[in-house]
Design an enzyme around this catalytic site. Structure first.
Site, PDB file in Angstrom:
ATOM      1  N   SER A  61       0.817  -1.207   0.000  1.00 48.14           N
ATOM      2  CA  SER A  61       0.000   0.000   0.000  1.00 48.14           C
ATOM      3  C   SER A  61       0.854   1.262   0.000  1.00 48.14           C
ATOM      4  O   SER A  61       2.031   1.248   0.359  1.00 48.14           O
ATOM      5  CB  SER A  61      -0.914   0.010   1.223  1.00 48.14           C
ATOM      6  OG  SER A  61      -1.592  -1.205   1.343  1.00 48.14           O
TER       7      SER A  61
HETATM    8  N1  SAH Z   1      -1.097  -3.647   3.618  1.00 51.96           N
HETATM    9  C1  SAH Z   1      -0.566  -4.580   2.654  1.00 51.96           C
HETATM   10  C2  SAH Z   1      -1.484  -4.537   1.472  1.00 51.96           C
HETATM   11  C3  SAH Z   1      -1.422  -5.700   0.596  1.00 51.96           C
HETATM   12  S1  SAH Z   1      -2.567  -5.671  -0.742  1.00 51.96           S
HETATM   13  C4  SAH Z   1       0.839  -4.122   2.293  1.00 51.96           C
HETATM   14  O1  SAH Z   1       1.119  -2.930   2.445  1.00 51.96           O
HETATM   15  O2  SAH Z   1       1.655  -4.911   1.825  1.00 51.96           O
HETATM   16  C5  SAH Z   1      -3.956  -6.506  -0.064  1.00 51.96           C
HETATM   17  C6  SAH Z   1      -3.736  -7.955   0.297  1.00 51.96           C
HETATM   18  O3  SAH Z   1      -5.022  -8.475   0.661  1.00 51.96           O
HETATM   19  C7  SAH Z   1      -3.247  -8.837  -0.842  1.00 51.96           C
HETATM   20  O4  SAH Z   1      -2.064  -9.470  -0.448  1.00 51.96           O
HETATM   21  C8  SAH Z   1      -4.369  -9.854  -1.058  1.00 51.96           C
HETATM   22  O5  SAH Z   1      -3.910 -11.149  -1.402  1.00 51.96           O
HETATM   23  C9  SAH Z   1      -5.040  -9.838   0.309  1.00 51.96           C
HETATM   24  N2  SAH Z   1      -6.422 -10.316   0.320  1.00 51.96           N
HETATM   25  C10 SAH Z   1      -7.427 -10.074  -0.572  1.00 51.96           C
HETATM   26  N3  SAH Z   1      -8.554 -10.714  -0.198  1.00 51.96           N
HETATM   27  C11 SAH Z   1      -8.273 -11.365   0.965  1.00 51.96           C
HETATM   28  C12 SAH Z   1      -9.014 -12.200   1.840  1.00 51.96           C
HETATM   29  N4  SAH Z   1     -10.298 -12.514   1.612  1.00 51.96           N
HETATM   30  N5  SAH Z   1      -8.401 -12.704   2.935  1.00 51.96           N
HETATM   31  C13 SAH Z   1      -7.106 -12.415   3.194  1.00 51.96           C
HETATM   32  N6  SAH Z   1      -6.341 -11.634   2.403  1.00 51.96           N
HETATM   33  C14 SAH Z   1      -6.908 -11.111   1.304  1.00 51.96           C
END
Ligand code: SAH
Length: 219
Positions: A61
């Site tokens: 993010s």
């Molecule tokens: N805050 C994290 C954001 C990652 S992007 C960072 O800064 O790295 C969002 C993440 O949510 C992705 O890795 C995706 O695989 C995950 N995601 C999406 N749907 C999900 C779900 N139902 N359960 C768990 N993770 C999920």
């Protein structure tokens, strides 16, 4: 004492310029190198205030959005936090320093393993990473003081509101498409649940079901 690089000082100045005021959030973000959570050419761009690619087609993010979401979460050292969407583990690391305990769920087994290893290696010890579908929350650890979701749900997940304590707060992006997402804060009180809408955001979608390493490696 940990020394802070000139680049890291610039990174924090930029967060302040973008309106981040919470001193605890700023000082924790000053000490955590976002580059640790990135690979290859993207590591050199870790201090830019933009989302960047990680594995499995996901993104780390944007730092100012992470900071704004955590500010709105009104987190403190007594909080038991649920994070949905571990991704790179960057936000998990920040939450770890600001709360008592973090449970972080990721639906990509590959990302979960990578983030878990990184967090352990860098002494973020009050974190438990789970490979699972975060849209279901984590019933056996509920209720939580705070819930933060890093992927956009089409609607506010009622299952997760049920797993919040009274007086608890959840922050999440909600919307159908990348163009139409809004950041929302939910406060659950005994008699009523309050909803507050903020600005437009852009997150990857919250997806149901799991993606294990074998599937990922086979494409
Ligand atoms: N805050 C994290 C954001 C990652 S992007 C960072 O800064 O790295 C969002 C993440 O949510 C992705 O890795 C995706 O695989 C995950 N995601 C999406 N749907 C999900 C779900 N139902 N359960 C768990 N993770 C999920």
């Amino acid at each position: 004492m940990t020394s802070v690089s000139e680049n890291q000082i610039k990174f924090i100045l930029n967060l302040k310029r973008k309106g981040i005021k919470n001193k605890d959030v700023l000082s924790v973000m000053e000490t955590i190198d976002r580059g640790l959570f990135l690979e290859g050419i993207f590591r050199d761009r870790s201090q830019e205030d933009i989302p960047l690619p990680i594995n499995c087609g996901q993104t780390i993010s944007q730092p100012s959005i992470v900071a704004k979401m955590i500010e709105k979460l009104e987190i403190n050292k007594n909080c038991k936090v649920l994070e949905v969407g571990t991704g790179s583990g960057y936000q998990t690391a920040i939450l770890s320093r600001l709360s008592r305990r973090v449970y972080s769920i990721e639906r990509h087994e590959f990302l979960k393993k990578k983030a878990e290893e990184l967090l352990l290696k860098n002494y973020f010890k009050n974190v438990t990473c789970i490979f699972g579908d975060g849209s279901l929350g984590m019933k056996h650890q509920a209720p939580f003081d705070r819930i933060i979701i890093s992927a956009a749900a089409e609607d506010i997940p009622q299952t997760l509101i049920k797993q919040l304590k009274y007086g608890g707060i959840m922050v999440l992006p909600v919307g159908f498409s990348m163009e139409e997402q809004t950041l929302i804060k939910v406060r659950k009180d005994k008699d009523q649940t309050h909803y507050e809408e903020f600005f437009k955001v852009r997150f990857v979608p919250l997806v149901e079901g799991l993606q294990n390493i074998r599937n990922y490696q086979n494409g």
